[in-house]
Design a protein around this motif. Structure first.
Motif, PDB file in Angstrom:
ATOM      1  N   MET A 100      -4.796 -26.206  40.213  1.00 40.53           N
ATOM      2  CA  MET A 100      -4.414 -26.985  41.404  1.00 40.53           C
ATOM      3  C   MET A 100      -2.913 -27.237  41.357  1.00 40.53           C
ATOM      4  SD  MET A 100      -5.866 -30.777  40.348  1.00 40.53           S
ATOM      5  CE  MET A 100      -7.377 -30.166  39.535  1.00 40.53           C
ATOM      6  N   PRO A 101      -2.308 -27.619  42.471  1.00 37.54           N
ATOM      7  CA  PRO A 101      -0.873 -27.916  42.458  1.00 37.54           C
ATOM      8  C   PRO A 101      -0.556 -29.013  41.450  1.00 37.54           C
ATOM      9  CG  PRO A 101      -1.695 -27.817  44.713  1.00 37.54           C
ATOM     10  CD  PRO A 101      -2.896 -27.788  43.812  1.00 37.54           C
ATOM     11  N   ALA A 102       0.579 -28.865  40.754  1.00 37.77           N
ATOM     12  CA  ALA A 102       0.930 -29.810  39.696  1.00 37.77           C
ATOM     13  C   ALA A 102       2.408 -30.150  39.754  1.00 37.77           C
ATOM     14  CB  ALA A 102       0.582 -29.233  38.322  1.00 37.77           C
ATOM     15  N   SER A 103       2.728 -31.307  39.221  1.00 37.98           N
ATOM     16  CA  SER A 103       4.115 -31.737  39.107  1.00 37.98           C
ATOM     17  C   SER A 103       4.188 -32.773  37.993  1.00 37.98           C
ATOM     18  CB  SER A 103       4.629 -32.298  40.440  1.00 37.98           C
ATOM     19  OG  SER A 103       6.025 -32.549  40.382  1.00 37.98           O
ATOM     20  N   SER A 104       5.348 -33.414  37.869  1.00 40.71           N
ATOM     21  CA  SER A 104       5.526 -34.478  36.881  1.00 40.71           C
ATOM     22  C   SER A 104       6.362 -35.591  37.485  1.00 40.71           C
ATOM     23  CB  SER A 104       6.210 -33.939  35.615  1.00 40.71           C
ATOM     24  OG  SER A 104       7.558 -33.587  35.888  1.00 40.71           O
ATOM     25  N   THR A 105       6.392 -36.729  36.822  1.00 40.11           N
ATOM     26  CA  THR A 105       7.138 -37.875  37.325  1.00 40.11           C
ATOM     27  C   THR A 105       8.625 -37.570  37.424  1.00 40.11           C
ATOM     28  OG1 THR A 105       5.493 -39.356  36.364  1.00 40.11           O
ATOM     29  CG2 THR A 105       7.585 -40.333  37.000  1.00 40.11           C
ATOM     30  N   SER A 106       9.164 -36.784  36.511  1.00 39.96           N
ATOM     31  CA  SER A 106      10.589 -36.460  36.578  1.00 39.96           C
ATOM     32  C   SER A 106      10.932 -35.736  37.870  1.00 39.96           C
ATOM     33  CB  SER A 106      10.995 -35.611  35.367  1.00 39.96           C
ATOM     34  OG  SER A 106      10.903 -36.356  34.176  1.00 39.96           O
ATOM     35  N   PHE A 107      10.146 -34.719  38.226  1.00 35.34           N
ATOM     36  CA  PHE A 107      10.390 -34.038  39.494  1.00 35.34           C
ATOM     37  C   PHE A 107      10.103 -34.951  40.679  1.00 35.34           C
ATOM     38  CE2 PHE A 107       9.665 -30.179  36.828  1.00 35.34           C
ATOM     39  CZ  PHE A 107      10.931 -29.637  36.988  1.00 35.34           C
ATOM     40  N   ALA A 108       9.165 -35.858  40.519  1.00 36.48           N
ATOM     41  CA  ALA A 108       8.865 -36.816  41.591  1.00 36.48           C
ATOM     42  C   ALA A 108      10.086 -37.643  41.934  1.00 36.48           C
ATOM     43  CB  ALA A 108       7.705 -37.717  41.179  1.00 36.48           C
ATOM     44  N   PHE A 109      10.859 -38.051  40.935  1.00 30.97           N
ATOM     45  CA  PHE A 109      12.070 -38.818  41.210  1.00 30.97           C
ATOM     46  C   PHE A 109      13.062 -38.009  42.035  1.00 30.97           C
ATOM     47  CE2 PHE A 109      10.982 -41.885  37.785  1.00 30.97           C
ATOM     48  CZ  PHE A 109      11.314 -43.058  38.458  1.00 30.97           C
ATOM     49  N   VAL A 110      13.267 -36.765  41.686  1.00 33.86           N
ATOM     50  CA  VAL A 110      14.214 -35.922  42.421  1.00 33.86           C
ATOM     51  C   VAL A 110      13.734 -35.725  43.852  1.00 33.86           C
ATOM     52  CG1 VAL A 110      15.264 -33.640  42.546  1.00 33.86           C
ATOM     53  CG2 VAL A 110      15.039 -34.781  40.332  1.00 33.86           C
ATOM     54  N   HIS A 111      12.462 -35.400  44.014  1.00 34.49           N
ATOM     55  CA  HIS A 111      11.925 -35.177  45.357  1.00 34.49           C
ATOM     56  C   HIS A 111      11.945 -36.452  46.189  1.00 34.49           C
ATOM     57  CE1 HIS A 111       9.478 -31.689  43.409  1.00 34.49           C
ATOM     58  NE2 HIS A 111      10.704 -31.321  43.705  1.00 34.49           N
ATOM     59  N   ALA A 112      11.631 -37.583  45.567  1.00 33.30           N
ATOM     60  CA  ALA A 112      11.604 -38.856  46.294  1.00 33.30           C
ATOM     61  C   ALA A 112      13.006 -39.272  46.726  1.00 33.30           C
ATOM     62  CB  ALA A 112      10.967 -39.940  45.437  1.00 33.30           C
ATOM     63  N   ALA A 113      13.991 -39.075  45.856  1.00 30.30           N
ATOM     64  CA  ALA A 113      15.364 -39.404  46.227  1.00 30.30           C
ATOM     65  C   ALA A 113      15.818 -38.563  47.414  1.00 30.30           C
ATOM     66  CB  ALA A 113      16.303 -39.204  45.033  1.00 30.30           C
ATOM     67  N   ARG A 114      15.460 -37.294  47.405  1.00 31.17           N
ATOM     68  CA  ARG A 114      15.789 -36.432  48.545  1.00 31.17           C
ATOM     69  C   ARG A 114      15.079 -36.908  49.806  1.00 31.17           C
ATOM     70  NH1 ARG A 114      14.819 -30.664  45.427  1.00 31.17           N
ATOM     71  NH2 ARG A 114      16.712 -30.668  44.127  1.00 31.17           N
ATOM     72  N   GLU A 115      13.838 -37.325  49.652  1.00 30.57           N
ATOM     73  CA  GLU A 115      13.043 -37.774  50.801  1.00 30.57           C
ATOM     74  C   GLU A 115      13.708 -38.932  51.533  1.00 30.57           C
ATOM     75  OE1 GLU A 115       9.269 -38.338  53.123  1.00 30.57           O
ATOM     76  OE2 GLU A 115      10.299 -36.671  52.150  1.00 30.57           O
ATOM     77  N   ILE A 116      14.290 -39.867  50.780  1.00 27.58           N
ATOM     78  CA  ILE A 116      14.900 -41.037  51.416  1.00 27.58           C
ATOM     79  C   ILE A 116      16.396 -40.854  51.650  1.00 27.58           C
ATOM     80  CG2 ILE A 116      13.142 -42.593  50.502  1.00 27.58           C
ATOM     81  CD1 ILE A 116      15.220 -43.550  48.431  1.00 27.58           C
ATOM     82  N   GLY A 117      16.904 -39.668  51.375  1.00 28.48           N
ATOM     83  CA  GLY A 117      18.310 -39.384  51.627  1.00 28.48           C
ATOM     84  C   GLY A 117      19.262 -40.032  50.652  1.00 28.48           C
ATOM     85  N   ALA A 118      18.815 -40.303  49.433  1.00 29.59           N
ATOM     86  CA  ALA A 118      19.652 -40.950  48.419  1.00 29.59           C
ATOM     87  C   ALA A 118      20.255 -39.909  47.490  1.00 29.59           C
ATOM     88  CB  ALA A 118      18.834 -41.963  47.631  1.00 29.59           C
ATOM     89  N   GLY A 119      21.489 -39.520  47.755  1.00 25.00           N
ATOM     90  CA  GLY A 119      22.152 -38.545  46.900  1.00 25.00           C
ATOM     91  C   GLY A 119      22.891 -39.173  45.738  1.00 25.00           C
ATOM     92  N   ARG A 120      23.232 -40.463  45.873  1.00 20.94           N
ATOM     93  CA  ARG A 120      23.934 -41.184  44.813  1.00 20.94           C
ATOM     94  C   ARG A 120      23.013 -42.297  44.311  1.00 20.94           C
ATOM     95  NH1 ARG A 120      27.560 -40.924  48.932  1.00 20.94           N
ATOM     96  NH2 ARG A 120      27.419 -43.165  49.307  1.00 20.94           N
ATOM     97  N   VAL A 121      22.734 -42.300  43.028  1.00 23.99           N
ATOM     98  CA  VAL A 121      21.739 -43.226  42.487  1.00 23.99           C
ATOM     99  C   VAL A 121      22.255 -43.918  41.228  1.00 23.99           C
ATOM    100  CG1 VAL A 121      19.849 -41.820  43.405  1.00 23.99           C
ATOM    101  CG2 VAL A 121      20.605 -41.492  41.027  1.00 23.99           C
ATOM    102  N   ALA A 122      21.645 -45.053  40.925  1.00 23.05           N
ATOM    103  CA  ALA A 122      21.860 -45.749  39.661  1.00 23.05           C
ATOM    104  C   ALA A 122      20.541 -45.770  38.910  1.00 23.05           C
ATOM    105  CB  ALA A 122      22.355 -47.172  39.911  1.00 23.05           C
ATOM    106  N   VAL A 123      20.618 -45.730  37.597  1.00 21.25           N
ATOM    107  CA  VAL A 123      19.424 -45.655  36.756  1.00 21.25           C
ATOM    108  C   VAL A 123      19.297 -46.921  35.917  1.00 21.25           C
ATOM    109  CG1 VAL A 123      18.326 -44.451  34.820  1.00 21.25           C
ATOM    110  CG2 VAL A 123      19.430 -43.134  36.656  1.00 21.25           C
ATOM    111  N   ALA A 124      18.133 -47.545  36.004  1.00 21.83           N
ATOM    112  CA  ALA A 124      17.802 -48.723  35.197  1.00 21.83           C
ATOM    113  C   ALA A 124      16.657 -48.321  34.279  1.00 21.83           C
ATOM    114  CB  ALA A 124      17.398 -49.890  36.087  1.00 21.83           C
ATOM    115  N   ALA A 125      16.987 -47.924  33.054  1.00 20.82           N
ATOM    116  CA  ALA A 125      16.006 -47.342  32.143  1.00 20.82           C
ATOM    117  C   ALA A 125      15.636 -48.310  31.027  1.00 20.82           C
ATOM    118  CB  ALA A 125      16.540 -46.040  31.545  1.00 20.82           C
ATOM    119  N   THR A 126      14.377 -48.352  30.703  1.00 21.55           N
ATOM    120  CA  THR A 126      13.929 -49.135  29.553  1.00 21.55           C
ATOM    121  C   THR A 126      14.236 -48.441  28.235  1.00 21.55           C
ATOM    122  OG1 THR A 126      11.764 -48.101  29.801  1.00 21.55           O
ATOM    123  CG2 THR A 126      12.058 -50.272  30.806  1.00 21.55           C
TER     124      THR A 126
END
Length: 243
Positions: A100-126
């Protein structure tokens, strides 16, 4: 009914998924299968082991039996640690094993940022500093500009899972910069599903979190779009068109 499958390492913030299921509507089911976490440590060697093909393949049979239409490896660090090309290999192997189609959370972040038009981002990582830096590198490989990276230095998912809204908000505020078009919180061990409205209100901009984008990515793989504003800007009815 649309059934979405998730391979989630260990036990930390998996209760985000039934919460999101409630917010998404009665015709969407989020099925979570837990994978063997191995060593609970945000260390490169442990993360590579956590995302190994045989560990992921072990959970796909249960998802197929549940009728899942897509599968997402619900682990950010256990995917971006392989690098851009290695993470592609990881999801290709997962798709073949799952059928079945597959992906991962890392690619989800890239795709989601593109979806909302956010080309410049800040990262708050644990994560510790070195692991947070690998996530920033992954985002850059995906075409995003990373303006700032803040890290909490937490080694284990177990500790991350104990954080509440106050800690999540504080980390997001530390990472935010005026020029960032979105703030990203990359850890599926972090409870965020209940905090998205507060995060976006506090920062005054879109916030993307690991479990949120993971659910959205599973929907994207099935060509579903769902209006669920309680899950943040990403789940509003119409996408922001990227120019």
């Amino acid at each position: 009914m649309t059934a979405l499958g998730f391979l989630y390492p260990g036990h930390s913030a998996e209760d985000d998924y039934p919460r999101m299921e409630q917010l998404l509507g009665s015709d969407i089911r989020l099925d979570v299968v837990h994978t063997d976490i191995g060593t609970d440590a945000h260390r490169v060697d442990a993360l590579l082991e956590m995302g190994a093909p045989e560990r992921l393949a072990a959970g796909v049979g249960e998802l197929r039996m549940a009728g899942a239409e897509s599968v997402v490896w619900a682990c950010t660090s256990g995917s971006f640690v392989y690098g851009w090309e290695g993470a592609h290999d990881q999801v290709r192997t997962l798709a073949q094993a799952a059928g079945m189609p597959a992906s991962s959370t890392s690619f989800a972040f890239v795709h989601a940022a593109r979806e909302i038009g956010a080309g410049r981002v800040a990262v708050a990582a644990t994560y510790p500093d070195d692991v947070a830096g690998l996530f920033a590198d992954f985002l850059r490989a995906g075409g995003l500009e990373v303006l700032d990276v803040r890290h909490a230095g937490i080694v284990t998912a177990a500790e991350v899972g104990t954080w509440g809204e106050e800690e999540v908000l504080a980390l997001a505020r530390q990472a935010d910069t005026p020029d960032a078009e979105a703030v990203l919180l990359p850890d599926t061990a972090l409870h965020t599903a209940a905090h998205l409205p507060a995060l976006e209100k506090e920062l005054g901009k879109p916030v993307l979190t690991a479990n949120q984008v993971t659910a959205w990515e599973a929907l994207r793989l099935t060509d579903r779009r769902v209006n669920a504003p309680a899950l943040g800007t990403l789940f509003t009815r119409e996408p922001i068109v990227q120019v």
